[in-house]
Write a protein that holds these residues in place. Structure first.
Motif, PDB file in Angstrom:
ATOM      1  N   UNK A   1       0.805  -1.300  -0.082  1.00 23.72           N
ATOM      2  CA  UNK A   1      -0.032  -0.235   0.021  1.00 23.72           C
ATOM      3  C   UNK A   1       0.955   1.281  -0.185  1.00 23.72           C
ATOM      4  N   UNK A   2       1.986   1.299   0.643  1.00 21.09           N
ATOM      5  CA  UNK A   2       2.911   2.374   0.717  1.00 21.09           C
ATOM      6  C   UNK A   2       3.531   2.714  -0.476  1.00 21.09           C
TER       7      UNK A   2
ATOM      8  N   UNK B   1      -3.400   0.061  -9.870  1.00 23.41           N
ATOM      9  CA  UNK B   1      -3.366   0.371  -8.260  1.00 23.41           C
ATOM     10  C   UNK B   1      -3.544  -1.110  -7.631  1.00 23.41           C
ATOM     11  N   UNK B   2      -4.495  -1.976  -8.353  1.00 24.95           N
ATOM     12  CA  UNK B   2      -4.791  -3.199  -7.839  1.00 24.95           C
ATOM     13  C   UNK B   2      -3.680  -4.003  -7.931  1.00 24.95           C
ATOM     14  N   UNK B   3      -2.743  -3.900  -8.849  1.00 19.80           N
ATOM     15  CA  UNK B   3      -1.827  -4.674  -9.220  1.00 19.80           C
ATOM     16  C   UNK B   3      -0.492  -4.277  -8.127  1.00 19.80           C
ATOM     17  N   UNK B   4      -0.560  -3.267  -7.919  1.00 21.07           N
ATOM     18  CA  UNK B   4       0.455  -2.583  -6.836  1.00 21.07           C
ATOM     19  C   UNK B   4       0.069  -3.188  -5.460  1.00 21.07           C
ATOM     20  N   UNK B   5      -1.096  -3.279  -5.265  1.00 18.96           N
ATOM     21  CA  UNK B   5      -1.531  -3.595  -3.759  1.00 18.96           C
ATOM     22  C   UNK B   5      -1.303  -5.064  -3.506  1.00 18.96           C
ATOM     23  N   UNK B   6      -1.590  -5.913  -4.609  1.00 18.55           N
ATOM     24  CA  UNK B   6      -1.424  -7.219  -4.553  1.00 18.55           C
ATOM     25  C   UNK B   6       0.027  -7.552  -4.574  1.00 18.55           C
ATOM     26  N   UNK B   7       0.998  -6.686  -4.695  1.00 22.93           N
ATOM     27  CA  UNK B   7       2.459  -7.139  -4.917  1.00 22.93           C
ATOM     28  C   UNK B   7       3.026  -7.562  -6.255  1.00 22.93           C
TER      29      UNK B   7
END
Length: 450
Positions: free
Chosen positions: A71-72, A181-187
């Motif tokens: 998230x960061x 964004x969802x790809x970032x959140x899921x790593x």
């Protein structure tokens, strides 16, 4: 720009969470007792001085649950909440100003009565024993899936059970983890690289006037997922049949999956494909997602669909549709039955006629906006096949232009750089607005840039 390729290698499991740290973090709790001593000091004279106590700020209670570190990595806020924040700040600064929003792309015209009357009838039926229904099929009602197929995919080899009805294309794309964004959140991405304003592990395919808003595939590396939107938001460009044929072949050559967003297909004026499945071989490499939001004013009602053909297989031969069905059944209880009644009405002969009238109204707004900026000497793109006008301000920051327009005309637009680095120097103007507001906004544009 919203046209991206990127890796999609992380699997979804029941232990995954967008908010919490990986499961190993939950095993890190322990009590530690530390022994320590102070070195001896010589005793001397001690003077006691009374001093007032400082008020202590109470320490907020904190849990022992670790935050998802991914998230960061997210940069600032999602684009449209940031636009809304600046709009609200502007309203506080100028409380008497008539602020016109041509930014977020939210529909403004009433839903046609032929559609809302069906929704009302469904609501009333829920108050009767005969008409009440509870949970429905997570994949959507059979009648609506059949209507979507016959309306949008007739003779394209798509079956009713390839279609998954949902609460909107945005939600489905997030379930597919195809949003940045969802790809970032899921790593699934690396850190944000501030020097180039990109996330690592995402290949950004620039779509510019110079390449006709279609990427140079010969220079594009292989990725697992290709996200493609046509007609495009924000540029308004629509891919030709020849371009989409190249895209499908590129995906086949690389063993990639295309996630194709066709949410604006009914705005098409040119003779371009309205579905990726018009291209031979696409059923083996593509997923398509769409929505009623911009056709029938369902941005608040929430109803869309995703098509996952049976021919689409993972590298081990397992059908992608079976995994997507598992995700849908795990995360979703199905679209509202009232919304689905509205969707079915949309696809009736009367509903289709009403939707095309609404679309025609917004296309009229688009022509007014395009004529305005063309008359002022700007390079203008889009508009013909989508409800967005992509205006070029060469050499200028998109956010600076956004701020200038808002400050001097009280009109909200959208900065192009908010869609990705390829959008720098552009501003998107939405055609979603009441006719009087669009005319007034264009009058103000002329006064500003005359």
């Amino acid at each position: 720009m919203p046209l991206h390729q990127f890796h999609f290698n992380a699997s979804i499991s029941s232990s995954s969470s967008p908010f919490l740290a990986p499961p190993s973090a939950f095993n890190s709790f322990s009590s530690r007792h530390q022994n320590f001593s102070l070195p001896p000091r010589d005793l001397g004279i001690c003077r006691c001085v009374a001093t007032p106590q400082e008020a202590k700020t109470p320490t907020a209670y904190k849990t022992n649950v670790s935050r998802n570190a991914n998230m960061g990595k997210l940069q600032a806020g999602y684009l449209f909440p940031e636009v809304a924040r600046r709009r609200n700040a502007h309203k506080e600064k100028y409380p008497d100003a008539q602020v016109i929003s041509l930014g977020i792309g939210d529909t403004t015209e009433p839903i046609p009565d032929v559609i809302t009357s069906s929704m009302s009838k469904k609501c009333q039926a829920l108050s009767t024993l005969e008409g009440y229904s509870g949970y429905g099929a997570e994949q959507g009602e059979k009648s609506l899936r059949a209507a979507i197929r016959s309306t949008f995919y007739a003779d394209l080899g798509i079956d009713d059970d390839d279609i998954f009805v949902s609460d909107g294309a945005k939600c489905d794309i997030s379930r597919l983890q195809a949003y940045v964004d969802s790809s970032v959140i899921m790593g699934q991405t690396g850190q944000f690289q501030t020097d180039v304003e990109k996330y690592a592990n995402i290949e950004y395919m620039n779509c510019t006037p110079e390449n006709g808003f279609f990427p140079d595939l010969s220079k594009s590396p292989r990725t697992d997922i290709i996200f493609f939107c046509s007609p495009n938001n924000p540029t308004g460009a629509a891919a030709t049949r020849e371009q989409l044929t190249r895209l499908v072949q590129f995906a086949k050559d690389n063993g990639s999956i295309i996630v194709y967003d066709s949410a604006y297909a009914l705005y098409m004026s040119d003779d371009n494909p309205r579905s990726i499945f018009e291209i031979p071989g696409a059923r083996e490499v593509a997923i398509e997602t769409s929505s009623f939001s911009k056709y029938a004013g369902f941005t608040g009602v929430r109803l869309g669909w995703t098509v996952v053909p049976k021919e689409l297989l993972f590298s081990d031969g397992f059908p992608v549709a079976r995994d997507f069905n598992r995700v849908v059944c795990t995360c979703f209880n199905g679209a509202s039955t009232v919304a689905q009644a509205g969707g079915l009405a949309c696809l009736s002969p009367e509903g289709l006629k009403a939707m095309h009238e609404v679309i025609g109204f917004y296309k009229g707004n688009t022509e007014i906006i395009m004529d305005t900026f063309n008359s002022l000497g700007f390079k203008v793109y889009g508009g013909r096949n989508a409800p967005y006008v992509w205006v070029h301000f060469p050499g200028r920051s998109s956010w600076d232009v956004f701020a200038e327009i808002l400050e001097k005309t009280h009109v909200v637009t959208t900065p192009g750089s908010g869609f990705g680095p390829g959008g720098e120097g552009f501003v998107r103007v939405s055609a979603f607005g009441h006719r009087g507001n669009v005319l007034e906004a264009c009058k103000r544009f002329r006064q500003l840039y005359k």
